[in-house]
Design a protein around this motif. Structure first.
Motif, PDB file in Angstrom:
ATOM      1  N   MET A 216      -8.221 -37.797  30.069  1.00  0.00           N
ATOM      2  CA  MET A 216      -8.132 -36.350  29.883  1.00  0.00           C
ATOM      3  C   MET A 216      -9.318 -35.898  29.030  1.00  0.00           C
ATOM      4  SD  MET A 216      -4.035 -35.753  29.258  1.00  0.00           S
ATOM      5  CE  MET A 216      -4.237 -33.976  29.476  1.00  0.00           C
ATOM      6  N   VAL A 217     -10.036 -34.904  29.536  1.00  0.00           N
ATOM      7  CA  VAL A 217     -11.256 -34.427  28.889  1.00  0.00           C
ATOM      8  C   VAL A 217     -11.098 -32.939  28.576  1.00  0.00           C
ATOM      9  CG1 VAL A 217     -13.742 -34.112  29.101  1.00  0.00           C
ATOM     10  CG2 VAL A 217     -12.650 -36.127  30.107  1.00  0.00           C
ATOM     11  N   PHE A 218     -11.283 -32.602  27.298  1.00  0.00           N
ATOM     12  CA  PHE A 218     -11.288 -31.216  26.845  1.00  0.00           C
ATOM     13  C   PHE A 218     -12.609 -30.978  26.117  1.00  0.00           C
ATOM     14  CE2 PHE A 218      -6.874 -32.402  27.114  1.00  0.00           C
ATOM     15  CZ  PHE A 218      -6.271 -31.310  27.722  1.00  0.00           C
ATOM     16  N   SER A 219     -13.408 -30.100  26.648  1.00  0.00           N
ATOM     17  CA  SER A 219     -14.720 -29.831  26.059  1.00  0.00           C
ATOM     18  C   SER A 219     -14.821 -28.356  25.712  1.00  0.00           C
ATOM     19  CB  SER A 219     -15.836 -30.206  27.048  1.00  0.00           C
ATOM     20  OG  SER A 219     -17.107 -29.936  26.501  1.00  0.00           O
ATOM     21  N   ARG A 220     -15.144 -28.102  24.443  1.00  0.00           N
ATOM     22  CA  ARG A 220     -15.310 -26.738  23.952  1.00  0.00           C
ATOM     23  C   ARG A 220     -14.057 -25.884  24.207  1.00  0.00           C
ATOM     24  NH1 ARG A 220     -20.771 -26.346  22.831  1.00  0.00           N
ATOM     25  NH2 ARG A 220     -22.069 -27.878  23.909  1.00  0.00           N
ATOM     26  N   LYS A 221     -12.916 -26.437  23.908  1.00  0.00           N
ATOM     27  CA  LYS A 221     -11.653 -25.746  24.074  1.00  0.00           C
ATOM     28  C   LYS A 221     -11.034 -25.480  22.708  1.00  0.00           C
ATOM     29  CE  LYS A 221     -11.495 -25.983  28.627  1.00  0.00           C
ATOM     30  NZ  LYS A 221     -11.516 -24.785  29.485  1.00  0.00           N
ATOM     31  N   HIS A 222     -10.244 -24.432  22.678  1.00  0.00           N
ATOM     32  CA  HIS A 222      -9.439 -24.154  21.481  1.00  0.00           C
ATOM     33  C   HIS A 222      -8.076 -24.811  21.692  1.00  0.00           C
ATOM     34  CE1 HIS A 222      -8.237 -21.959  17.857  1.00  0.00           C
ATOM     35  NE2 HIS A 222      -7.084 -21.753  18.473  1.00  0.00           N
ATOM     36  N   SER A 224      -4.487 -25.571  21.456  1.00  0.00           N
ATOM     37  CA  SER A 224      -3.275 -24.862  21.052  1.00  0.00           C
ATOM     38  C   SER A 224      -2.087 -25.826  21.045  1.00  0.00           C
ATOM     39  CB  SER A 224      -3.003 -23.695  22.007  1.00  0.00           C
ATOM     40  OG  SER A 224      -2.808 -24.161  23.326  1.00  0.00           O
ATOM     41  N   SER A 225      -0.955 -25.327  20.629  1.00  0.00           N
ATOM     42  CA  SER A 225       0.247 -26.168  20.587  1.00  0.00           C
ATOM     43  C   SER A 225       0.697 -26.575  21.983  1.00  0.00           C
ATOM     44  CB  SER A 225       1.375 -25.420  19.862  1.00  0.00           C
ATOM     45  OG  SER A 225       1.663 -24.201  20.522  1.00  0.00           O
ATOM     46  N   ASP A 226       0.507 -25.691  22.972  1.00  0.00           N
ATOM     47  CA  ASP A 226       0.887 -26.037  24.344  1.00  0.00           C
ATOM     48  C   ASP A 226       0.022 -27.166  24.886  1.00  0.00           C
ATOM     49  OD1 ASP A 226       2.811 -24.066  24.300  1.00  0.00           O
ATOM     50  OD2 ASP A 226       1.492 -22.536  25.150  1.00  0.00           O
ATOM     51  N   ILE A 227      -1.271 -27.165  24.562  1.00  0.00           N
ATOM     52  CA  ILE A 227      -2.149 -28.241  25.007  1.00  0.00           C
ATOM     53  C   ILE A 227      -1.746 -29.554  24.347  1.00  0.00           C
ATOM     54  CG2 ILE A 227      -4.524 -29.065  24.978  1.00  0.00           C
ATOM     55  CD1 ILE A 227      -5.483 -26.233  25.249  1.00  0.00           C
ATOM     56  N   LEU A 228      -1.400 -29.511  23.077  1.00  0.00           N
ATOM     57  CA  LEU A 228      -0.970 -30.723  22.386  1.00  0.00           C
ATOM     58  C   LEU A 228       0.293 -31.308  23.018  1.00  0.00           C
ATOM     59  CD1 LEU A 228      -1.537 -29.695  18.655  1.00  0.00           C
ATOM     60  CD2 LEU A 228      -3.000 -31.127  20.065  1.00  0.00           C
ATOM     61  N   LYS A 229       1.249 -30.448  23.340  1.00  0.00           N
ATOM     62  CA  LYS A 229       2.479 -30.927  23.968  1.00  0.00           C
ATOM     63  C   LYS A 229       2.192 -31.506  25.345  1.00  0.00           C
ATOM     64  CE  LYS A 229       5.339 -27.517  21.571  1.00  0.00           C
ATOM     65  NZ  LYS A 229       6.198 -26.307  21.738  1.00  0.00           N
ATOM     66  N   GLY A 230       1.273 -30.877  26.103  1.00  0.00           N
ATOM     67  CA  GLY A 230       0.935 -31.398  27.418  1.00  0.00           C
ATOM     68  C   GLY A 230       0.248 -32.747  27.348  1.00  0.00           C
TER      69      GLY A 230
END
Length: 446
Positions: A216-222, A224-230
């Protein structure tokens, strides 16, 4: 007329009065005028004593009763009222006399509703229905007597039973079989998996399987709590959070819930967020990238790789937080030669080290990597010293002690010449060669 005279006349002053008449006849008279009820005056002494809550004016109680009657459903009572009215017609003559002889009559006072319609005085017996049911029946009688429309009893919605289709195919079809669908989902992109998750609950469960989200790659993203749970739900093995906005509370929360994480990339994040890794311990992490973090110094690296000071019994034996870490990238940071001491002390299984674009690393730091009895001497396989300003050919003498070193990148390092790298490759037992001017690597077979 003053307040006491007025109170003595009515015994309870909370009665209906005209405010204009009171002011005209009693100029010295004071009180409260209730705007919700017309022509209503409230005695200040009664309000202070709380009598206005115990005693309500007659027209207010009648208005409340009428509003309660409006809220009640009368559709069913109206139809039943017709039946009751017909039965009363037949037995009116005989039952009226018996009712007078066998029951005790209780008078009910007259009330006036909001529509100014007066309710007739009736008698109540101990066998009468409850008060709310009586109101509903009374209103149903009025509607039934004034309306010529035939009232019907309310219809109850009855849904038909589901149609059972007899099928010879098994219940576990191919589209709901996880063993068949997961190999197909592996070829889909994350956006396509999101579309598949909207088909049904079964597919939604399949699309979050960890085998589909190993990277899983997240680049230059903010973040959030929903992303952490996902992320936690998908349990990836490789996670990139490069140039992401993640704070020092979110990263430890996420890191301690990823049990299968093997590679973590934190390129150019906040230095305080990177230091928050000191609260976590991971035996499965093998790759850690801390490149290009501003203000990342030796103390920050020691905070992350330092000894375990946790007093809990389950973690007391784990003196090294990342004891199985094999790759460490520190490119573009402000570390010095002191940081190399922490690398050899707390990372005994390190195999790949990147020190590219570290302007404060010198020959003394390279010597720390080969100082006995450091275990890194026998485990180091690759070393990146590209764009180094202070590293010279003296470091090659120290690196010759690394028996497993098969890759050395010295490109754009002005202190190391190509001829010196050729001699270094010739002394090695791994059949090394120099290519791309200053890159030492294993000779490729034709």
């Amino acid at each position: 007329m003053n307040v006491h005279i007025f109170a003595s006349m009515f015994q309870v002053c909370y009665e209906i009065a005209h405010p204009l008449c009171v002011q005209r006849n009693c100029p010295d008279f004071t009180g409260y005028i209730n705007e919700d009820m017309p022509n209503s005056w409230e005695c200040p002494m009664c309000c202070k004593l709380g009598k206005n809550t115990d005693y309500r004016p007659r027209h207010f109680r009648a208005r409340q009763k009428s509003s309660d009657m409006r809220r009640m459903s009368i559709s069913s009572d109206a139809s039943s009222a017709l039946e009751v009215k017909q039965q009363e017609h037949l037995s009116d003559s005989g039952s009226e006399n018996e009712h007078k002889d066998n029951t005790v009559e209780l008078p009910i006072k007259k009330r006036r509703s909001s529509e100014s319609t007066e309710v007739d005085t009736k008698t109540a017996s101990p066998t009468d229905p409850p008060r709310k049911t009586a109101f509903r029946m009374q209103l149903a009688h009025q509607i039934a007597s004034q309306s010529t429309k035939v009232l019907k009893k309310p219809m109850v919605v009855v849904r038909p039973a589901p149609i059972v289709q007899v099928s010879t195919t098994p219940l576990n079809t191919l589209i709901t079989d996880k063993r068949c669908m997961l190999p197909v989902f592996k070829y889909l992109t994350p956006r396509e998996l999101l579309s598949c998750a909207l088909v049904c609950k079964t597919w939604a469960t399949f699309t979050v399987d960890p085998s589909l989200w190993k990277r899983m790659v997240f680049s230059r993203k903010h973040i959030s709590s929903d992303i952490l749970k996902g992320i936690v739900r998908r349990q990836p093995e490789v996670l990139h959070l490069d140039w992401c906005h993640i704070n020092k509370f979110q990263l430890p929360w996420l890191f301690q819930r990823l049990n299968q994480l093997k590679e973590l990339s934190l390129v150019s994040i906040n230095v305080k967020t990177a230091i928050s890794l000191r609260t976590n311990h991971s035996a499965s992490l093998q790759v850690l990238d801390l490149s290009y973090i501003s203000d990342f110094s030796d103390s920050a690296l020691r905070e992350i790789l330092g000894p375990n000071n946790d007093s809990r019994t389950s973690l007391a034996a784990e003196k090294i937080r990342f004891r199985n870490l094999k790759t460490l990238r520190l490119s573009g940071t402000d570390i010095t030669d002191i940081a190399m001491r922490y690398v050899t002390q707390y990372l005994p299984n390190l195999q790949h080290l990147s020190l590219s674009m570290c302007p404060r690393i010198s020959d003394a730091g390279i010597a720390q990597l080969t100082t006995k009895p450091a275990n890194t001497v026998t485990n180091l396989i690759s070393l990146d010293l590209s764009h180094s300003k202070l590293v010279t050919e003296t470091s090659l003498d120290h690196l010759s002690k690394c028996e497993k070193l098969t890759r050395l990148d010295c490109r754009q390092s002005l202190g190391i010449s190509t001829q010196a790298l050729i001699k270094f490759a010739a002394k090695s037992e791994h059949n090394l060669q120099v290519r791309d001017i200053k890159l030492v690597d294993i000779r490729q077979k034709n």
